[in-house]
Design a protein around this motif. Structure first.
Motif, PDB file in Angstrom:
ATOM      1  N   TYR A 170      44.103  51.493  48.654  1.00 15.98           N
ATOM      2  CA  TYR A 170      43.555  50.440  47.791  1.00 15.98           C
ATOM      3  C   TYR A 170      44.359  49.153  47.944  1.00 15.98           C
ATOM      4  CZ  TYR A 170      40.702  53.816  45.190  1.00 15.98           C
ATOM      5  OH  TYR A 170      39.767  54.759  44.834  1.00 15.98           O
ATOM      6  N   ILE A 171      43.688  48.043  47.717  1.00 15.48           N
ATOM      7  CA  ILE A 171      44.369  46.761  47.532  1.00 15.48           C
ATOM      8  C   ILE A 171      44.718  46.661  46.058  1.00 15.48           C
ATOM      9  CG2 ILE A 171      44.154  44.254  47.622  1.00 15.48           C
ATOM     10  CD1 ILE A 171      42.025  44.715  49.849  1.00 15.48           C
ATOM     11  N   ILE A 172      45.995  46.574  45.753  1.00 10.15           N
ATOM     12  CA  ILE A 172      46.452  46.527  44.371  1.00 10.15           C
ATOM     13  C   ILE A 172      46.801  45.070  44.032  1.00 10.15           C
ATOM     14  CG2 ILE A 172      48.047  47.480  42.677  1.00 10.15           C
ATOM     15  CD1 ILE A 172      46.343  49.584  44.121  1.00 10.15           C
ATOM     16  N   TYR A 173      46.269  44.574  42.919  1.00  5.88           N
ATOM     17  CA  TYR A 173      46.469  43.155  42.621  1.00  5.88           C
ATOM     18  C   TYR A 173      46.586  42.911  41.125  1.00  5.88           C
ATOM     19  CZ  TYR A 173      41.598  42.823  41.006  1.00  5.88           C
ATOM     20  OH  TYR A 173      40.422  42.986  40.306  1.00  5.88           O
ATOM     21  N   GLU A 174      47.084  41.720  40.809  1.00  5.60           N
ATOM     22  CA  GLU A 174      47.089  41.240  39.434  1.00  5.60           C
ATOM     23  C   GLU A 174      46.524  39.826  39.423  1.00  5.60           C
ATOM     24  OE1 GLU A 174      51.326  41.346  38.435  1.00  5.60           O
ATOM     25  OE2 GLU A 174      51.526  39.221  38.942  1.00  5.60           O
ATOM     26  N   GLY A 175      45.963  39.408  38.302  1.00  2.16           N
ATOM     27  CA  GLY A 175      45.466  38.046  38.174  1.00  2.16           C
ATOM     28  C   GLY A 175      44.069  37.856  38.733  1.00  2.16           C
ATOM     29  N   GLU A 176      43.685  36.594  38.843  1.00  2.00           N
ATOM     30  CA  GLU A 176      42.360  36.211  39.342  1.00  2.00           C
ATOM     31  C   GLU A 176      42.522  35.001  40.270  1.00  2.00           C
ATOM     32  OE1 GLU A 176      39.583  37.834  38.479  1.00  2.00           O
ATOM     33  OE2 GLU A 176      40.519  39.142  36.971  1.00  2.00           O
TER      34      GLU A 176
ATOM     35  N   GLN B  63      55.748  32.335  40.342  1.00  5.86           N
ATOM     36  CA  GLN B  63      56.351  31.009  40.138  1.00  5.86           C
ATOM     37  C   GLN B  63      55.581  29.911  40.862  1.00  5.86           C
ATOM     38  OE1 GLN B  63      60.334  31.668  41.544  1.00  5.86           O
ATOM     39  NE2 GLN B  63      60.836  33.071  39.851  1.00  5.86           N
ATOM     40  N   HIS B  64      54.959  30.280  41.983  1.00  7.10           N
ATOM     41  CA  HIS B  64      54.262  29.277  42.790  1.00  7.10           C
ATOM     42  C   HIS B  64      52.739  29.363  42.659  1.00  7.10           C
ATOM     43  CE1 HIS B  64      58.265  29.211  44.645  1.00  7.10           C
ATOM     44  NE2 HIS B  64      57.965  27.981  45.014  1.00  7.10           N
ATOM     45  N   GLY B  65      52.280  30.103  41.683  1.00  7.63           N
ATOM     46  CA  GLY B  65      50.857  30.151  41.396  1.00  7.63           C
ATOM     47  C   GLY B  65      50.015  30.846  42.454  1.00  7.63           C
ATOM     48  N   LEU B  66      50.603  31.810  43.167  1.00  8.21           N
ATOM     49  CA  LEU B  66      49.870  32.542  44.192  1.00  8.21           C
ATOM     50  C   LEU B  66      49.248  33.807  43.611  1.00  8.21           C
ATOM     51  CD1 LEU B  66      52.416  32.398  47.173  1.00  8.21           C
ATOM     52  CD2 LEU B  66      50.638  30.748  46.558  1.00  8.21           C
ATOM     53  N   PHE B  67      48.073  34.134  44.072  1.00  8.86           N
ATOM     54  CA  PHE B  67      47.428  35.408  43.738  1.00  8.86           C
ATOM     55  C   PHE B  67      48.119  36.488  44.568  1.00  8.86           C
ATOM     56  CE2 PHE B  67      44.209  38.618  44.862  1.00  8.86           C
ATOM     57  CZ  PHE B  67      43.830  39.044  43.591  1.00  8.86           C
ATOM     58  N   ALA B  68      48.721  37.476  43.908  1.00 16.04           N
ATOM     59  CA  ALA B  68      49.557  38.467  44.586  1.00 16.04           C
ATOM     60  C   ALA B  68      48.837  39.793  44.747  1.00 16.04           C
ATOM     61  CB  ALA B  68      50.856  38.672  43.814  1.00 16.04           C
ATOM     62  N   LEU B  69      49.084  40.435  45.904  1.00 21.53           N
ATOM     63  CA  LEU B  69      48.508  41.761  46.135  1.00 21.53           C
ATOM     64  C   LEU B  69      49.404  42.570  47.059  1.00 21.53           C
ATOM     65  CD1 LEU B  69      47.147  41.956  49.237  1.00 21.53           C
ATOM     66  CD2 LEU B  69      45.511  40.392  48.195  1.00 21.53           C
ATOM     67  N   THR B  70      49.193  43.878  47.043  1.00 20.67           N
ATOM     68  CA  THR B  70      49.837  44.795  47.978  1.00 20.67           C
ATOM     69  C   THR B  70      48.890  45.966  48.208  1.00 20.67           C
ATOM     70  OG1 THR B  70      51.899  45.941  48.528  1.00 20.67           O
ATOM     71  CG2 THR B  70      51.122  46.115  46.244  1.00 20.67           C
ATOM     72  N   TYR B  71      49.427  47.071  48.760  1.00 22.19           N
ATOM     73  CA  TYR B  71      48.562  48.180  49.161  1.00 22.19           C
ATOM     74  C   TYR B  71      49.177  49.507  48.720  1.00 22.19           C
ATOM     75  CZ  TYR B  71      47.236  44.364  52.241  1.00 22.19           C
ATOM     76  OH  TYR B  71      46.870  43.140  52.723  1.00 22.19           O
ATOM     77  N   LYS B  72      48.306  50.408  48.253  1.00 20.91           N
ATOM     78  CA  LYS B  72      48.768  51.732  47.860  1.00 20.91           C
ATOM     79  C   LYS B  72      47.589  52.702  47.897  1.00 20.91           C
ATOM     80  CE  LYS B  72      50.985  54.287  44.082  1.00 20.91           C
ATOM     81  NZ  LYS B  72      51.610  54.210  42.732  1.00 20.91           N
ATOM     82  N   GLU B  73      47.809  53.821  48.589  1.00 19.55           N
ATOM     83  CA  GLU B  73      46.832  54.918  48.626  1.00 19.55           C
ATOM     84  C   GLU B  73      45.435  54.449  49.028  1.00 19.55           C
ATOM     85  OE1 GLU B  73      47.244  56.541  44.728  1.00 19.55           O
ATOM     86  OE2 GLU B  73      49.122  57.588  45.213  1.00 19.55           O
TER      87      GLU B  73
END
Length: 267
Positions: A114-120, A102-112
């Motif tokens: 790796y940095i897991i992300y969507e978008g650019e 909603q606020h136009g932020l590039f989102a990421l988290t972590y799993k196994e």
């Protein structure tokens, strides 16, 4: 007075602008451990982004601990086991991702690992460059992540992150807290998670006195740590908020500020 524990933030505190520990600081920290002093690391970084640095300081040989994800996970380096963990649950994670979208932020988290992300985003690779973790792109973070995570993050330009951070004031909702480390990172953790709480929990576990601890930091996610320990020391490059809370302001992270300060406390 011999400190019970010496705790250091990593980025812009222990690490130089080149994202390395200087030779002088590295050798000094190894030397004081050999002399019987105990050190620990407390960082917003994921575990995998902290362990190589800890090993370069020989911390795994001296029964040390690292507090990762702003305190969401604490690891005993002598056994490589997680001894404390507070995670973001799936429902709360989805709310964070909705907020980032909603606020136009590039989102990421972590799993196994790796940095897991969507978008650019122009800044999308900074976390990977800092931590050394590889990135894995997914079409939909909410669909891909189905289990609790230690931290989520929204990335954007400094002015926008500052604006959102000021509005949130550390509280995303009743289940989630937030803070900033780098000025372009808005970091989300389970409510109550902080470096300060992780340090207090570690003190209770090891029967240590937080009033006899020294901590070094530079950014907003070090505030709770400074509120807990007896001797908070701000780096010369620290934000004003920390400098006002500090017992001492040392030299910058590019000037071996940690050994400079410790030599005044450790004789």
């Amino acid at each position: 007075m011999k400190p019970d524990l010496i705790i250091m933030d990593m980025d812009d505190t222990l690490m130089t602008s080149e994202n390395v520990v200087s030779e002088a600081t590295q050798q000094y920290l190894i030397d004081i451990q050999e002399a019987g002093y105990q050190i620990a690391l407390a960082s917003g970084r994921p575990i995998e982004g902290m362990v190589p640095v800890a090993q370069s300081l020989k911390m795994d040989q001296f029964n040390s601990y690292i507090m990762s994800y702003n305190g969401a996970k604490t690891i005993d380096l002598s056994t490589n086991k997680v001894v404390a963990s507070e995670l973001i649950q799936k429902e709360a994670f989805d709310e964070i991702i909705d907020y980032c979208r909603q606020h136009g932020l590039f989102a990421l988290t972590y799993k196994e690992g790796y940095i897991i992300y969507e978008g650019e985003h122009e800044y999308m690779s900074i976390e990977s460059e800092i931590t050394g973790l590889q990135m894995k792109k997914v079409d939909d973070l909410k669909a891909y992540i189905q289990e609790p995570v230690p931290k989520a993050m929204g990335v954007d330009y400094e002015a926008h992150i500052a604006k959102l951070s000021n509005v949130l004031n550390g509280h995303f909702n009743e289940d989630i807290a937030c803070t900033t480390s780098k000025p372009f990172f808005l970091e989300f953790m389970s409510k109550g998670v902080s470096k300060g709480k992780a340090i207090q929990d570690l003190a209770d576990r090891l029967n240590l006195d937080v009033n006899r601890m020294i901590a070094f930091g530079d950014s907003a996610n070090d505030k709770e740590m400074f509120d807990v320990v007896g001797t908070p020391i701000a780096m010369g490059n620290a934000i004003d908020l920390l400098k006002k809370r500090a017992t001492m302001i040392t030299k910058s992270h590019d000037e071996d500020g940690i050994p400079f300060a410790l030599k005044q406390y450790i004789k």
